[in-house]
Design a protein around this motif. Structure first.
Motif, PDB file in Angstrom:
ATOM      1  N   GLY A 158       0.806  -1.220   0.000  1.00 27.42           N
ATOM      2  CA  GLY A 158       0.000   0.000   0.000  1.00 27.42           C
ATOM      3  C   GLY A 158       0.836   1.266   0.000  1.00 27.42           C
ATOM      4  O   GLY A 158       2.055   1.240  -0.104  1.00 27.42           O
ATOM      5  N   TYR A 159       0.141   2.408   0.137  1.00 28.15           N
ATOM      6  CA  TYR A 159       0.812   3.708   0.169  1.00 28.15           C
ATOM      7  C   TYR A 159       1.412   3.971   1.549  1.00 28.15           C
ATOM      8  O   TYR A 159       0.758   3.779   2.573  1.00 28.15           O
ATOM      9  CB  TYR A 159      -0.185   4.832  -0.128  1.00 28.15           C
ATOM     10  CG  TYR A 159      -0.637   4.915  -1.559  1.00 28.15           C
ATOM     11  CD1 TYR A 159       0.279   5.141  -2.582  1.00 28.15           C
ATOM     12  CD2 TYR A 159      -1.981   4.788  -1.902  1.00 28.15           C
ATOM     13  CE1 TYR A 159      -0.126   5.231  -3.895  1.00 28.15           C
ATOM     14  CE2 TYR A 159      -2.401   4.878  -3.218  1.00 28.15           C
ATOM     15  CZ  TYR A 159      -1.468   5.095  -4.210  1.00 28.15           C
ATOM     16  OH  TYR A 159      -1.873   5.190  -5.508  1.00 28.15           O
ATOM     17  N   ILE A 160       2.671   4.448   1.567  1.00 25.85           N
ATOM     18  CA  ILE A 160       3.266   4.973   2.801  1.00 25.85           C
ATOM     19  C   ILE A 160       2.750   6.388   3.028  1.00 25.85           C
ATOM     20  O   ILE A 160       2.379   6.778   4.121  1.00 25.85           O
ATOM     21  CB  ILE A 160       4.815   4.986   2.691  1.00 25.85           C
ATOM     22  CG1 ILE A 160       5.350   3.555   2.579  1.00 25.85           C
ATOM     23  CG2 ILE A 160       5.435   5.702   3.889  1.00 25.85           C
ATOM     24  CD1 ILE A 160       6.833   3.489   2.228  1.00 25.85           C
ATOM     25  N   HIS A 161       2.718   7.158   1.944  1.00 26.74           N
ATOM     26  CA  HIS A 161       2.269   8.547   2.049  1.00 26.74           C
ATOM     27  C   HIS A 161       1.859   9.036   0.667  1.00 26.74           C
ATOM     28  O   HIS A 161       2.415   8.600  -0.337  1.00 26.74           O
ATOM     29  CB  HIS A 161       3.412   9.428   2.585  1.00 26.74           C
ATOM     30  CG  HIS A 161       2.987  10.839   2.880  1.00 26.74           C
ATOM     31  ND1 HIS A 161       3.299  11.911   2.064  1.00 26.74           N
ATOM     32  CD2 HIS A 161       2.249  11.348   3.901  1.00 26.74           C
ATOM     33  CE1 HIS A 161       2.787  13.022   2.575  1.00 26.74           C
ATOM     34  NE2 HIS A 161       2.141  12.710   3.682  1.00 26.74           N
ATOM     35  N   THR A 162       0.860   9.914   0.617  1.00 24.30           N
ATOM     36  CA  THR A 162       0.454  10.515  -0.654  1.00 24.30           C
ATOM     37  C   THR A 162       0.438  12.041  -0.514  1.00 24.30           C
ATOM     38  O   THR A 162       0.152  12.562   0.550  1.00 24.30           O
ATOM     39  CB  THR A 162      -0.952  10.048  -1.099  1.00 24.30           C
ATOM     40  OG1 THR A 162      -1.926  10.519  -0.157  1.00 24.30           O
ATOM     41  CG2 THR A 162      -1.025   8.541  -1.201  1.00 24.30           C
ATOM     42  N   TYR A 163       0.783  12.708  -1.596  1.00 19.06           N
ATOM     43  CA  TYR A 163       0.723  14.176  -1.652  1.00 19.06           C
ATOM     44  C   TYR A 163       0.209  14.519  -3.039  1.00 19.06           C
ATOM     45  O   TYR A 163       0.919  14.423  -4.027  1.00 19.06           O
ATOM     46  CB  TYR A 163       2.110  14.778  -1.419  1.00 19.06           C
ATOM     47  CG  TYR A 163       2.118  16.293  -1.322  1.00 19.06           C
ATOM     48  CD1 TYR A 163       1.477  16.940  -0.274  1.00 19.06           C
ATOM     49  CD2 TYR A 163       2.780  17.059  -2.274  1.00 19.06           C
ATOM     50  CE1 TYR A 163       1.492  18.329  -0.180  1.00 19.06           C
ATOM     51  CE2 TYR A 163       2.808  18.444  -2.186  1.00 19.06           C
ATOM     52  CZ  TYR A 163       2.153  19.069  -1.133  1.00 19.06           C
ATOM     53  OH  TYR A 163       2.174  20.441  -1.049  1.00 19.06           O
ATOM     54  N   LYS A 164      -1.067  14.904  -3.103  1.00 20.33           N
ATOM     55  CA  LYS A 164      -1.770  14.996  -4.375  1.00 20.33           C
ATOM     56  C   LYS A 164      -1.512  16.328  -5.078  1.00 20.33           C
ATOM     57  O   LYS A 164      -1.070  17.299  -4.485  1.00 20.33           O
ATOM     58  CB  LYS A 164      -3.273  14.793  -4.142  1.00 20.33           C
ATOM     59  CG  LYS A 164      -3.614  13.416  -3.576  1.00 20.33           C
ATOM     60  CD  LYS A 164      -5.111  13.194  -3.466  1.00 20.33           C
ATOM     61  CE  LYS A 164      -5.762  14.042  -2.390  1.00 20.33           C
ATOM     62  NZ  LYS A 164      -5.302  13.729  -1.040  1.00 20.33           N
ATOM     63  N   PHE A 165      -1.833  16.342  -6.367  1.00 20.52           N
ATOM     64  CA  PHE A 165      -1.655  17.530  -7.198  1.00 20.52           C
ATOM     65  C   PHE A 165      -2.368  18.735  -6.593  1.00 20.52           C
ATOM     66  O   PHE A 165      -1.800  19.825  -6.489  1.00 20.52           O
ATOM     67  CB  PHE A 165      -2.201  17.232  -8.603  1.00 20.52           C
ATOM     68  CG  PHE A 165      -2.188  18.422  -9.524  1.00 20.52           C
ATOM     69  CD1 PHE A 165      -1.000  18.907 -10.042  1.00 20.52           C
ATOM     70  CD2 PHE A 165      -3.368  19.054  -9.888  1.00 20.52           C
ATOM     71  CE1 PHE A 165      -0.988  19.999 -10.895  1.00 20.52           C
ATOM     72  CE2 PHE A 165      -3.363  20.149 -10.738  1.00 20.52           C
ATOM     73  CZ  PHE A 165      -2.165  20.620 -11.239  1.00 20.52           C
ATOM     74  N   SER A 166      -3.621  18.550  -6.172  1.00 24.67           N
ATOM     75  CA  SER A 166      -4.395  19.661  -5.618  1.00 24.67           C
ATOM     76  C   SER A 166      -3.757  20.201  -4.343  1.00 24.67           C
ATOM     77  O   SER A 166      -3.785  21.403  -4.082  1.00 24.67           O
ATOM     78  CB  SER A 166      -5.831  19.203  -5.332  1.00 24.67           C
ATOM     79  OG  SER A 166      -5.826  18.014  -4.568  1.00 24.67           O
ATOM     80  N   GLU A 167      -3.152  19.305  -3.542  1.00 21.12           N
ATOM     81  CA  GLU A 167      -2.472  19.752  -2.318  1.00 21.12           C
ATOM     82  C   GLU A 167      -1.228  20.567  -2.669  1.00 21.12           C
ATOM     83  O   GLU A 167      -0.938  21.579  -2.021  1.00 21.12           O
ATOM     84  CB  GLU A 167      -2.091  18.532  -1.469  1.00 21.12           C
ATOM     85  CG  GLU A 167      -3.287  17.771  -0.922  1.00 21.12           C
ATOM     86  CD  GLU A 167      -2.887  16.498  -0.211  1.00 21.12           C
ATOM     87  OE1 GLU A 167      -3.312  16.302   0.940  1.00 21.12           O
ATOM     88  OE2 GLU A 167      -2.150  15.688  -0.807  1.00 21.12           O
ATOM     89  N   GLY A 168      -0.505  20.119  -3.703  1.00 20.01           N
ATOM     90  CA  GLY A 168       0.686  20.850  -4.126  1.00 20.01           C
ATOM     91  C   GLY A 168       0.357  22.250  -4.603  1.00 20.01           C
ATOM     92  O   GLY A 168       1.062  23.207  -4.307  1.00 20.01           O
ATOM     93  N   VAL A 169      -0.754  22.380  -5.359  1.00 18.31           N
ATOM     94  CA  VAL A 169      -1.184  23.700  -5.845  1.00 18.31           C
ATOM     95  C   VAL A 169      -1.590  24.578  -4.673  1.00 18.31           C
ATOM     96  O   VAL A 169      -1.215  25.755  -4.583  1.00 18.31           O
ATOM     97  CB  VAL A 169      -2.359  23.558  -6.846  1.00 18.31           C
ATOM     98  CG1 VAL A 169      -2.935  24.926  -7.178  1.00 18.31           C
ATOM     99  CG2 VAL A 169      -1.893  22.852  -8.114  1.00 18.31           C
ATOM    100  N   GLU A 170      -2.359  24.002  -3.748  1.00 19.52           N
ATOM    101  CA  GLU A 170      -2.834  24.763  -2.589  1.00 19.52           C
ATOM    102  C   GLU A 170      -1.679  25.258  -1.735  1.00 19.52           C
ATOM    103  O   GLU A 170      -1.691  26.380  -1.219  1.00 19.52           O
ATOM    104  CB  GLU A 170      -3.773  23.887  -1.753  1.00 19.52           C
ATOM    105  CG  GLU A 170      -4.448  24.621  -0.615  1.00 19.52           C
ATOM    106  CD  GLU A 170      -5.416  23.729   0.158  1.00 19.52           C
ATOM    107  OE1 GLU A 170      -5.944  24.193   1.183  1.00 19.52           O
ATOM    108  OE2 GLU A 170      -5.631  22.589  -0.258  1.00 19.52           O
ATOM    109  N   ASP A 171      -0.630  24.432  -1.616  1.00 17.05           N
ATOM    110  CA  ASP A 171       0.524  24.808  -0.797  1.00 17.05           C
ATOM    111  C   ASP A 171       1.501  25.719  -1.534  1.00 17.05           C
ATOM    112  O   ASP A 171       2.488  26.171  -0.950  1.00 17.05           O
ATOM    113  CB  ASP A 171       1.271  23.548  -0.334  1.00 17.05           C
ATOM    114  CG  ASP A 171       0.466  22.731   0.666  1.00 17.05           C
ATOM    115  OD1 ASP A 171      -0.509  23.282   1.220  1.00 17.05           O
ATOM    116  OD2 ASP A 171       0.800  21.554   0.884  1.00 17.05           O
TER     117      ASP A 171
END
Length: 758
Positions: A158-171
């Motif tokens: 499974g995923y250890i961690h995810t950082y999505k496109f929308s989160e990157g734009v928001e940050d």
């Protein structure tokens, strides 16, 4: 797996994780595995820049030799170096490796970059067989679509961690994307001439051969590569470079994605006849070799596609003085990154659409059918930060991919594990091999049934009789055309079904006897197809027709200038209202909205409300006032539905005020957004009552107070103060010296924090 979106710093995460492992585990070794030389070099560069030099393995044997020693502790390799040529029985090859794995020293951690791609096939199984005790961590810049997820979850977990496109734009880590579709209408200049040409050129061919030629050259792909259309695309891009922000000021540059190496070369040649000469490069990795064209000469004084590509590249290398394609492409990529003014455009096909980071790249022009991972990774070439004048990455699409772009963005901003709709991923995980086997079994059964009526002993001659008929009867070949078409179609279906699970036939439940039988059957049916094609005279070498067909397309297909077909052009609706007026803004809405007054109204209102919410913290008092006015206008629309024209005037005026961010009678001393925000928010009565706004300097001592606070903040602010409590307290202390009220200091500090000028 670790999924961190494109451009968010995945390579840096690798560096930090490797550094932590090596520092905290004395016996640890870290191996970085990528699937492209470009990525391999990039990863090495990132680690070296972070003072962690690594060793690049020259081959799979070299890597295993180094892992058999205590040093080096940090290595990188291409996944393809684990492959072994000439392996007939892959399952036995894996069993032999698993029985005698390589001896490695230390605790091995393998970081697999872009783990949704080739690492899930034979090469990955080879890696795991060679290093059975290693910890494998998959890194990806793209989420796993269903078809990838089934394999990758089996391999990595499974995923250890995810950082999505929308989160990157928001940050603010990556930029958002603006999409614009442009259509180029094409039409036949002379259908009669084309029909006449085709009849003359194909007089010696039978119906099947004519159909094959029509199918190949009549596809949209070839129509869309007409010279006239390519000219229009070139003119369009040149025009953008003279008028678009970032392109016109020469701070940004662009990539054009072509459908094939042939088209990429043609585009490059066309750009050489424009001001882009010397400031444009073609990047495809093609290396011209004489053997490429030894079988291409058709005897006519014309070039086939391969000959054209070969000529383009040999001329290119001669003119640039480069020894080979690799040297030429390395130079072009460096110029593109470091000197956008001198390398404005790269024409590519597949290369550079992943793992290539150039902050200057602002526009991506797509003239190729793309989807899913490939499409999203490509458009993310433009979303890297590059100074305050780069607000967005721009995607210009000449192939009408809007729905696919929408779907890709939706997928890449979603949580993917369970929200992708349809059947639950876990069910698909269990089902994948079963479905793959079912499809292969059905394909084998279908082609066997097709050949069932062939007379015993079912040799080559009997198959020819069945599929081609009796050569003594002239009409027989034509009469058996249906059987032949069915055979060709069934063979393609079998090849595709086999390819889907070829690497995992054992996992699909086939035993060794079954696998040998399947491979034997596949080989015999492929040979049968060629026998029948030859017997029917239907093996058609299309090379002799290439140059003539290109001439036909370039001569008789006319293309109009590109026209924009995306709903809102390339600017937000609010900008449209402000810059072109309410009528033009409404006309730019999709056709389905234009006739519905309420739908138009709500679309505009939502855009205005969104802008108010977005800007609210910059100047709460002003935007509270705008929000109240919007509420009044909405109420007016609902109460006086018949007065729609008056409503549109009111909403247009509000849109202008919201976009301006200030009232028209603002005192001239308030010449920056920060000063205006301070002034508005130091005057709660004026904020509550619009009639009191900017009553005049003589009646308003708050103007002096706003100017005093502005000067104080600029004099006392430490560098990099945002988010650092000790530095923020310096500003707050200075504010307290003026305001003498802790609550008021905290309120005004929030306003100051949002102003870029401070």
């Amino acid at each position: 797996m670790i999924w961190h979106t494109q451009g968010s710093g995945k390579s840096i995460v690798m560096v930090l994780l490797a550094k932590w492992i090596l520092e905290n585990k004395p016996n640890a070794r870290v191996v970085i595995v990528t699937d492209r030389d470009e990525l391999d070099k990039q990863i090495e560069g990132v680690f070296t820049a972070a003072s962690h030099p690594m060793t690049r393995a020259s081959s799979g044997r070299d890597l295993m030799t180094q892992l058999g020693q205590a040093t080096p502790r940090l290595l990188c390799s291409l996944v393809h170096k684990f492959g072994r040529k000439g392996v007939d029985d892959f399952e036995q090859f894996i069993k032999d490796l698993e029985a005698q794995p390589c001896l490695t020293v230390g605790e091995i951690f393998v970081f697999v970059d872009e783990c949704h791609r080739t690492q899930s096939g034979k090469l990955h199984r080879t890696m795991k067989a060679l290093m059975p005790n290693a910890v494998f961590i998959g890194f990806t810049g793209t989420p796993l679509l269903k078809q990838d997820k089934q394999t990758s979850l089996e391999v990595f977990g499974g995923y250890i961690h995810t950082y999505k496109f929308s989160e990157g734009v928001e940050d603010g880590v990556v930029l958002d994307l603006i999409y614009e579709a442009r259509d180029i209408d094409q039409r036949l200049g002379s259908e009669d001439k084309i029909d006449t040409w085709f009849d003359v050129k194909t007089r010696g061919l039978n119906d099947w051969q004519k159909a094959a030629l029509r199918e190949q050259w009549g596809t949209m792909q070839n129509v869309l590569s007409s010279r006239s259309r390519m000219d229009r695309v070139v003119e369009d891009i040149i025009f953008d470079f003279s008028v678009k922000p970032r392109l016109s000021n020469e701070r940004g540059n662009a990539i054009l994605v072509a459908s094939s190496i042939y088209e990429a070369c043609k585009y490059f040649e066309l750009f050489q006849k424009t001001p882009f000469k010397g400031k444009c490069a073609v990047i495809t990795s093609y290396n011209p070799q004489a053997k490429d064209i030894t079988l291409e000469d058709t005897g006519a004084n014309t070039e086939t596609d391969k000959e054209s590509i070969y000529t383009s590249y040999t001329t290119l290398l001669k003119n640039t003085g480069m020894a080979n394609t690799e040297a030429y492409e390395d130079h072009a990529k460096k110029m593109f990154k470091d000197q956008p003014v001198n390398m404005k455009l790269l024409v590519v096909v597949d290369k550079l659409l992943t793992g290539f980071d150039a902050p200057s790249c602002t526009y991506l022009y797509i003239d190729k059918k793309m989807q899913d991972h490939g499409l999203f990774q490509a458009i993310c070439r433009t979303n890297r930060l590059d100074g305050e004048d780069k607000d967005f990455g721009y995607v210009v699409d000449y192939k009408d991919l809007f729905k696919k772009v929408e779907n890709a963005i939706a997928v890449y901003t979603s949580e993917l594990d369970h929200s992708s709709g349809g059947v639950d991923p876990e069910i698909l995980l269990q089902d994948r091999m079963t479905r793959g086997r079912e499809r292969l079994d059905n394909a084998l059964e279908a082609i066997a049934m097709l050949c069932e009526p062939v007379a015993p002993p079912k040799g080559e001659l009997e198959h020819i009789h069945y599929f081609c008929g009796n050569t003594e009867i002239p009409e027989d070949l034509k009469a058996h055309e249906t059987q032949r078409a069915a055979l060709y179609k069934a063979t393609v279906a079998l090849v595709r079904a086999y390819a889907n699970i070829a690497d995992e036939l054992g996992n699909a439940g086939y035993n060794e006897t079954d696998i040998k039988r399947i491979n034997k059957d596949l080989d015999s049916y492929l040979k049968l197809r060629e026998i029948i094609r030859n017997a029917a005279g239907e093996s058609l070498d299309l090379k002799a027709y290439e140059a003539d067909m290109r001439h036909l397309i370039d001569t008789y297909i006319e293309a109009d200038a590109p026209r924009k077909i995306s709903p809102f052009d390339d600017m937000p609706l609010l900008d449209l209202i402000v810059k072109t007026g309410i009528a033009n803004a409404i006309n730019s809405l999709p056709d389905g909205l234009k006739g519905n007054k309420n739908a138009v109204a709500e679309t505009i209102e939502n855009n205005v409300r969104s802008k108010i919410i977005k800007e609210h913290l910059n100047d709460p008092a002003y935007y509270d006032k705008m929000s109240a006015i919007l509420d009044e206008i909405i109420k007016f629309r609902k109460e006086q539905a018949e007065n729609y024209e008056e409503y549109l005037k009111k909403i247009a005026e509000l849109a202008r005020r919201v976009e301006a961010g200030q009232a028209e009678n603002t005192p001239e001393q308030l010449d920056t957004p920060g000063l205006r925000a301070l002034y508005n928010n130091l005057r709660p009565k004026a904020a509550a009552d619009p009639s009191l706004a900017y009553a005049g300097v003589a009646q308003d001592p708050m103007l002096d107070l706003a100017i005093r606070i502005d000067e104080t903040v600029k004099q006392t602010r430490p560098d990099g103060w945002r988010g650092v409590q000790a530095k923020e307290n310096v500003i707050k202390a200075a504010l307290y010296g003026i305001l003498q009220d802790v609550t008021e200091v905290e309120r005004i500090f929030l306003i100051i924090e949002k102003q870029r000028e401070y």
